[in-house]
Scaffold this motif. Structure first.
Motif, short mmCIF file in Angstrom:
data_model
loop_
_atom_site.label_atom_id
_atom_site.label_comp_id
_atom_site.label_asym_id
_atom_site.label_seq_id
_atom_site.Cartn_x
_atom_site.Cartn_y
_atom_site.Cartn_z
N GLN A 98 -53.16 30.97 53.31
CA GLN A 98 -53.80 31.08 52.00
C GLN A 98 -53.12 32.08 51.07
O GLN A 98 -53.52 32.22 49.91
N THR B 61 -54.04 38.54 63.66
CA THR B 61 -53.61 37.19 64.04
C THR B 61 -53.81 36.27 62.84
O THR B 61 -54.70 35.44 62.82
N LYS C 68 -49.51 25.49 63.62
CA LYS C 68 -50.74 26.19 63.22
C LYS C 68 -51.96 25.44 63.72
O LYS C 68 -52.07 24.23 63.54
N ALA D 33 -59.82 34.58 60.20
CA ALA D 33 -60.69 34.93 59.08
C ALA D 33 -62.00 35.59 59.52
O ALA D 33 -62.33 36.68 59.07
N SER E 70 -55.28 23.75 63.60
CA SER E 70 -55.93 23.23 62.40
C SER E 70 -56.90 22.11 62.75
O SER E 70 -56.70 21.38 63.73
N GLY F 40 -64.29 31.56 51.86
CA GLY F 40 -64.98 30.31 52.16
C GLY F 40 -64.21 29.47 53.15
O GLY F 40 -63.06 29.79 53.49
N GLY G 109 -58.70 29.45 65.52
CA GLY G 109 -57.91 29.92 64.37
C GLY G 109 -58.81 30.51 63.30
O GLY G 109 -58.50 31.55 62.71
N GLY H 33 -56.70 33.41 56.29
CA GLY H 33 -55.51 33.28 57.12
C GLY H 33 -54.25 33.25 56.27
O GLY H 33 -54.30 33.12 55.04
N GLU H 34 -53.13 33.37 56.97
CA GLU H 34 -51.83 33.50 56.29
C GLU H 34 -51.50 32.33 55.36
O GLU H 34 -50.88 32.50 54.32
N LEU I 234 -52.97 31.66 63.95
CA LEU I 234 -53.09 31.37 65.38
C LEU I 234 -52.46 30.01 65.65
O LEU I 234 -52.80 29.02 64.99
N ARG J 149 -63.75 25.12 54.45
CA ARG J 149 -64.07 23.72 54.11
C ARG J 149 -64.86 23.06 55.25
O ARG J 149 -64.42 23.11 56.40
P1 ATP Z 1 -57.81 21.70 57.47
O1 ATP Z 1 -56.88 21.15 58.50
O2 ATP Z 1 -58.96 20.79 57.11
O3 ATP Z 1 -57.14 22.35 56.28
P2 ATP Z 1 -58.14 24.31 58.63
O4 ATP Z 1 -58.30 24.34 60.10
O5 ATP Z 1 -56.84 24.72 58.02
O6 ATP Z 1 -58.57 22.87 58.22
P3 ATP Z 1 -59.61 25.65 56.50
O7 ATP Z 1 -61.05 25.38 56.17
O8 ATP Z 1 -58.56 25.10 55.60
O9 ATP Z 1 -59.32 25.17 58.00
O10 ATP Z 1 -59.41 27.22 56.66
C1 ATP Z 1 -60.48 28.16 56.60
C2 ATP Z 1 -59.97 29.57 56.82
O11 ATP Z 1 -59.50 29.73 58.16
C3 ATP Z 1 -58.81 29.96 55.93
O12 ATP Z 1 -58.93 31.32 55.59
C4 ATP Z 1 -57.61 29.75 56.81
O13 ATP Z 1 -56.52 30.54 56.42
C5 ATP Z 1 -58.16 30.18 58.17
N1 ATP Z 1 -57.44 29.51 59.25
C6 ATP Z 1 -57.48 28.19 59.55
N2 ATP Z 1 -56.68 27.91 60.59
C7 ATP Z 1 -56.12 29.10 60.98
C8 ATP Z 1 -55.20 29.48 62.02
N3 ATP Z 1 -54.70 28.59 62.85
N4 ATP Z 1 -54.85 30.79 62.12
C9 ATP Z 1 -55.35 31.71 61.27
N5 ATP Z 1 -56.23 31.42 60.28
C10 ATP Z 1 -56.60 30.13 60.12
#
Ligand code: ATP
Ligand code: MG
Length: 400
Positions: free
Chosen positions: A153, A255, A265, A24, A267, A9, A19, A150-151, A258, A11
């Motif tokens: 998690q 990756t 990271k 993912a 985000s 899933g 990323g 992603g990593e 990313l 958020r």
């Molecule tokens: P937030 O800053 O709100 O936490 P986020 O960008 O980290 O947002 P999430 O919804 O928490 O996004 O992550 C969703 C999925 O995408 C997860 O599996 C997470 O590991 C993956 N993911 C998010 N950012 C990256 C990244 N930079 N590289 C690899 N995987 C990522």
């Protein structure tokens, strides 16, 4: 014993970025053709950080669904749904919470991080502490065996495994199990029975995973056993007695983390992302203004790729000759940073353009997305209800 399901899933707290795609979505798209997949909009998880401003969540949820479809998630293969429409996630979360040691949650790195970095007006909430347990419920309620994420998690998936193991240990009791298991051991024949007992002791006393794997392989080959005896012997090996919940494994892409425009990271909340809906001008502007190796002040100063965030993008986006050209040009000051960035810009634009085209029909007609979600919610609920029947029964909440 259970089908090899895949669950993951995201958020709905903002727009998706590269990323999400590389970390993912690429795995989601690969796995949907091979195994039953369930992908959900984690709207309850969005509330753990946005409880005071939930107004963005619904819009972000629909947009995220469009982005998944645009990236190549296929609703005729995978089940797409919204977490809060499947209340069984919440029921399992509540039941799991009863037996989850507080220390397990307090030790989660994301929680420690948040508590250590709270702004003065923020407070640590019960919901935020519990979110890895809600994640465990999200996955365990489908008895999924794989979680493509992603990593960042990984610690959460590790905890899901511990939660499942603990649940099976506490509630997976079959009356007279010990005796039934020992009877099944005898059915292995004396040679295999001796080996089984030895390997079981080795695993239980020394946590020897090799012994566990060997014993499982031996059971797989033992032809003389009934299905039920084989299941019992699998369970007996690990000390659990009946597998009600399944321990899932994380699935990472090449990756798994990313970096963002600043090298940290990438985000949603970090202000360092390139969005999946970014147009050519936006991508160009963002990459052109990205910092590079701080040693390259002037065009004639040589640099070191290992210190440059753009190099990490080359590693994701460029073929070997381009990478060699960039590394050589950087170390010899043969090329400038803007020159070095251009192939990365071109590759990102080429990656995003087809996604943006695929998004268009869904943007033009939002009822398409709503229909996909309505179907997905039905499918997901049926599967979750099956697990919950077994969970309630195991915990003595059956009342029939
Ligand atoms: P937030 O800053 O709100 O936490 P986020 O960008 O980290 O947002 P999430 O919804 O928490 O996004 O992550 C969703 C999925 O995408 C997860 O599996 C997470 O590991 C993956 N993911 C998010 N950012 C990256 C990244 N930079 N590289 C690899 N995987 C990522
Ligand atoms: Mg995150």
């Amino acid at each position: 014993m259970y089908p090899d399901r895949v669950v993951s899933g995201m958020r709905p707290t903002g727009s998706l970025h590269l990323g999400h795609y590389h970390g993912a979505l690429k795995n989601w798209i690969r796995l949907q053709a091979e195994q039953p997949c369930l992908f959900f909009v984690a709207d309850w998880h969005a509330l753990t950080t946005h409880y005071d401003d939930p107004s963005i969540i619904e819009k972000a949820a629909w947009e995220m669904m469009v982005d998944w479809l645009a990236a190549g998630v296929d609703p005729s293969q995978a089940t797409l749904f919204i977490q809060s429409r499947v209340p069984e996630h919440a029921e399992l979360h509540l039941l799991l919470s009863m037996a989850t040691p507080l220390g397990w949650l307090e030790r989660v790195p994301a929680y420690r991080d948040r508590v250590d970095n709270l702004a003065p007006h923020e407070q640590a909430t019960y919901g935020f502490l519990g979110y890895p347990l809600l994640q465990a419920a999200d996955v365990l309620v489908y008895r999924a065996s794989a979680v493509p994420v992603g990593e960042d998690q990984l610690p959460h998936v590790e905890m899901m495994r511990e939660i499942a193991r603990r649940f099976n240990y506490l509630y997976g009791k079959e009356p007279g199990f010990e005796q039934k298991a020992q009877d099944a051991v005898k059915k292995l024949g004396s040679k295999r029975a001796r080996l089984y007992n030895e390997l079981r002791t080795q695993y239980q006393q020394n946590g020897d995973d090799e012994a566990l794997a060997q014993a499982k392989a031996m059971l797989d080959e033992a032809g003389s056993l009934s299905m039920i005896d084989r299941e019992r012997l699998f369970g007996y090996l690990e000390g659990s007695r009946k597998l009600i919940l399944v321990e899932p494994q994380a699935q990472l892409t090449a990756t798994a983390r990313l970096p963002g425009l600043d090298g940290g990271k990438m985000s949603k909340s970090g202000g360092n992302a390139i969005g999946l809906r970014e147009d050519k001008a936006g991508v160009t502007q963002k990459v052109r203004t990205m910092p590079t190796d701080p040693a390259r002040v002037r065009r004639t100063d040589p640099g070191e790729p290992a210190r440059c965030p753009v190099w990490q993008f080359h590693q994701v986006y460029s073929d070997t000759p381009t990478q060699e050209w960039a590394a050589r040009g950087c170390r010899s000051a043969g090329i400038g940073c803007l020159e070095c960035k251009q192939p990365v810009i071109d590759a990102i634009v080429a990656e995003l353009e087809p996604m943006q085209e695929r998004a268009q029909p869904y943007l033009d007609d939002p009822s398409l997305v709503r229909a996909i979600v309505a179907d997905g919610v039905d499918t997901a609920r049926k599967l979750a209800q099956e697990t919950m029947r077994d969970v309630r029964e195991a915990m003595g909440l059956d009342y029939t």
